[in-house]
Design an enzyme around this catalytic site. Sequence first.
Site, PDB file in Angstrom:
ATOM      1  N   ASP A 204      80.957  33.832  40.324  1.00 59.29           N
ATOM      2  CA  ASP A 204      79.913  32.826  40.566  1.00 59.29           C
ATOM      3  C   ASP A 204      80.436  31.679  41.429  1.00 59.29           C
ATOM      4  OD1 ASP A 204      78.303  34.355  38.924  1.00 59.29           O
ATOM      5  OD2 ASP A 204      78.452  33.044  37.188  1.00 59.29           O
TER       6      ASP A 204
ATOM      7  N   GLY B 227      58.096  49.266  47.687  1.00 60.60           N
ATOM      8  CA  GLY B 227      57.014  49.576  48.621  1.00 60.60           C
ATOM      9  C   GLY B 227      56.757  48.350  49.465  1.00 60.60           C
TER      10      GLY B 227
ATOM     11  N   GLU C 119      82.861  37.089  35.644  1.00 60.86           N
ATOM     12  CA  GLU C 119      81.599  36.383  35.891  1.00 60.86           C
ATOM     13  C   GLU C 119      81.849  34.994  36.452  1.00 60.86           C
ATOM     14  OE1 GLU C 119      78.394  36.045  36.789  1.00 60.86           O
ATOM     15  OE2 GLU C 119      78.097  37.509  35.182  1.00 60.86           O
TER      16      GLU C 119
ATOM     17  N   ASP D 118      57.518  43.870  45.227  1.00 57.73           N
ATOM     18  CA  ASP D 118      57.528  44.965  44.245  1.00 57.73           C
ATOM     19  C   ASP D 118      58.477  44.612  43.112  1.00 57.73           C
ATOM     20  OD1 ASP D 118      60.269  46.004  44.936  1.00 57.73           O
ATOM     21  OD2 ASP D 118      59.282  46.381  46.850  1.00 57.73           O
TER      22      ASP D 118
ATOM     23  N   GLY E 230      55.652  44.888  50.847  1.00 56.96           N
ATOM     24  CA  GLY E 230      55.327  43.651  50.140  1.00 56.96           C
ATOM     25  C   GLY E 230      56.142  43.499  48.868  1.00 56.96           C
TER      26      GLY E 230
ATOM     27  N   ASP F 150      61.773  43.008  53.924  1.00 55.45           N
ATOM     28  CA  ASP F 150      61.023  43.787  52.936  1.00 55.45           C
ATOM     29  C   ASP F 150      61.777  45.078  52.622  1.00 55.45           C
ATOM     30  OD1 ASP F 150      59.032  44.544  51.245  1.00 55.45           O
ATOM     31  OD2 ASP F 150      57.567  45.053  52.804  1.00 55.45           O
ATOM     32  N   ILE F 151      62.060  45.325  51.356  1.00 61.93           N
ATOM     33  CA  ILE F 151      62.763  46.555  50.931  1.00 61.93           C
ATOM     34  C   ILE F 151      61.688  47.557  50.504  1.00 61.93           C
ATOM     35  CG2 ILE F 151      64.578  47.514  49.448  1.00 61.93           C
ATOM     36  CD1 ILE F 151      65.507  45.123  51.215  1.00 61.93           C
TER      37      ILE F 151
ATOM     38  N   SER G  71      74.458  39.329  39.157  1.00 63.13           N
ATOM     39  CA  SER G  71      75.270  38.121  38.963  1.00 63.13           C
ATOM     40  C   SER G  71      75.694  37.487  40.270  1.00 63.13           C
ATOM     41  CB  SER G  71      76.565  38.489  38.235  1.00 63.13           C
ATOM     42  OG  SER G  71      76.385  38.435  36.866  1.00 63.13           O
TER      43      SER G  71
END
Length: 528
Positions: free
Chosen positions: A257, A505, A253, A509, A507, A493-494, A452
Site C-alpha cells: 500500500d 461488457g 499488505e 459492469d 459500459g 472500458d473492459i 489491494s
Amino acid sequence: MKDSDGSPLPGSERQVPSNAELVGPCPADTSIEITIYLRSKDPSGLEQYVQQISGPGNHAYLTPQQFAHKFGADPADVEAVKNFAQSHQLNVIGHDLGRRSVTLSGTAAQMSEAFSANLQHYRYAGGVYRLRQGSIQIPASFANVITAVFGLDNRPQARTHFRVLNKTAAAPGAVTPETYTPLQLAAVYDFPGGFTGQGETIGIIELGGGYNQTDLTNYFQQSGISPAPSVTAVSVDGATNSPTGDSNGPDGEVELDIEVAGSIAPGASIKVFFAPNTDQGFIDAVTTAVNDSSVTLISISWGGPESTFTTQAMTSFNQAFQDAGTMGKTVFVAAGDGGSTDGESDGANHVDFPASSPYVVGCGGTTLEANLSTDTITSEVVWNETASNEGATGGGVSDYFPKPAYQDSVNVPAPTTQGGGRGVPDVAGDADPVTGYQVIIDGSTSTIGGTSAVAPLYAGLFARINQALVQQGKSRVGFVNAALYQNPSAFHDIVSGNNGAFSAGPGWDPTTGLGSPDGGKILSALEG
C-alpha cells in the site's frame, strides 16, 4: 442492567461460527475496552449537506472541527452515556464529538452485566478469541441514541486483498507474465504529469503487520524517487507498526500500500493508521482517519463478505464514509480477490465490504498487458486466474445497500435481497499477480497483485488530481462517485472476461465497474 430495562440494539446480532470450538467462559476479571458510537445531532441536515456537495463544482467542505460542531454527537448524549457507564462501574476513557464516540473500559463481568452479553472464549481462526452471541442490550432510553457498540467481541474481522505471485502456477494459456512498477502503470494509465500530490495526505488503514523504513528507503531509491515520501504510523486502540518478517502475511499488505501510493504521489504525506483486526479496531481506524484534519484521501485494502459484518458495523462504516464526503475526503476500497463468491464456500454471490458502501470508490481488478516502450495498453481483461489459484476480482451486487442515484444510468443486475442493489466495483486497475506490481517486502523483491494494489493506485492518482485542482483555485474532488459516473469515457472500458457469475461488457459492469483509468481524461472531466 435488569432485562426489564433493556432493549436489543438493532443490528448488533452476532453468531458463533460453526467451526469455532468453545474453550469456556471469559474470565470475569478480563479487562475490556469498548467503543460506543452515537447518533448525529442533525442527521437530516447531514444528509442534505452531502447531497449539496456531491455534484461537480467548488464546495465549501467542513473542517473536522466544523463537522464536529455541526453534525457530531450531541454533548447531552455523551453525558447520558457517561452516567450509564458510571452506574455500572465502567471507566470513561474518553469521547470524541466528531467521531461521535465514547470509549469505556471495565472487566468482562461488568461489561456482561451492563450489556447483557454472554462472553465466552472460543478457539477460532488460529487463536483464542472472545465471542458473543445474539444481540447487545441497551437501556430503552438509549434506543435512538446509541447506534453501535464495538469491542465486546474480538474475533478477527477482515482479510487482506493482496496475492503474492506464485511463479510456478501459471495456467495453460494464461497471459505472458509481465510485471510493472507503479510508475510504469502511471505512464500506461496516463496519470497527469508534473504533479506529485504535494499538499495532500493519504491515510492508509492497516489491521496488522507493519513496514520497515529500510524497505521503503530502498524501494523509493531504486525507483528513482527523491525525496522519498514522508510516512508516519498512527496507533489506534493500542496497535502499532509491528512488522512480522513474513512477506506473505500482513507486512505484504502494509508495504504494498505504501510503496504504490508513495510512488505515484511522492509529494503527498502518508499516514498509516494501525488498528487491531476486529470490528472495533477497523471502525475506530476509519473514524480516526476521517476526522484527522490533515488526511485528504483514504485507501483501504482490507475487507470481507458483507455477510461477515454485523448490520451495526456496516451502518457505522457507511456513516463514517458519508462524513468523509462532507470534509472533502475521497475513500478508495479494494473490492476483494475471491471472484463473485468473495471466497465464500456457500456457492452464493457476495460482494466485499467496505467496498460495497455507496460512499466509497470500490476498486476492482484487471489483467493488463502493455507496451512499455510506447506506454500503451495492448490488452486488458477482467482479472480471473482462479484456474491457477491466483484469484479473481470481486464484484457483484450488494445485499445490504440500495442502488445509489449515481448508478441509475448503468445496468446493475437485480439484487438477491429487497434491501440491496448497489453495484460493485466502481472502477478497476491492474490486479492480476501474473501482471502484478514489483515491490520490496521484508527485504525481498516480490511481485504482488490483488485489488489491494488498486486502492492505493487510485489514491495516488487522486492526490495528483487534487493538487492540480487546488492549484487552479478549485476544491478537492471529495465524494467523487457521481462525477465519475457522468464521465465514463475517462476510463478504458473492459469488455472481456468474467469473475465467475458476472461478465464484462460495454459500459459499467459488476467485474471492473467503469473500467481502468485514463488519468489525464479523469482530470479534464473533473476540471470541467
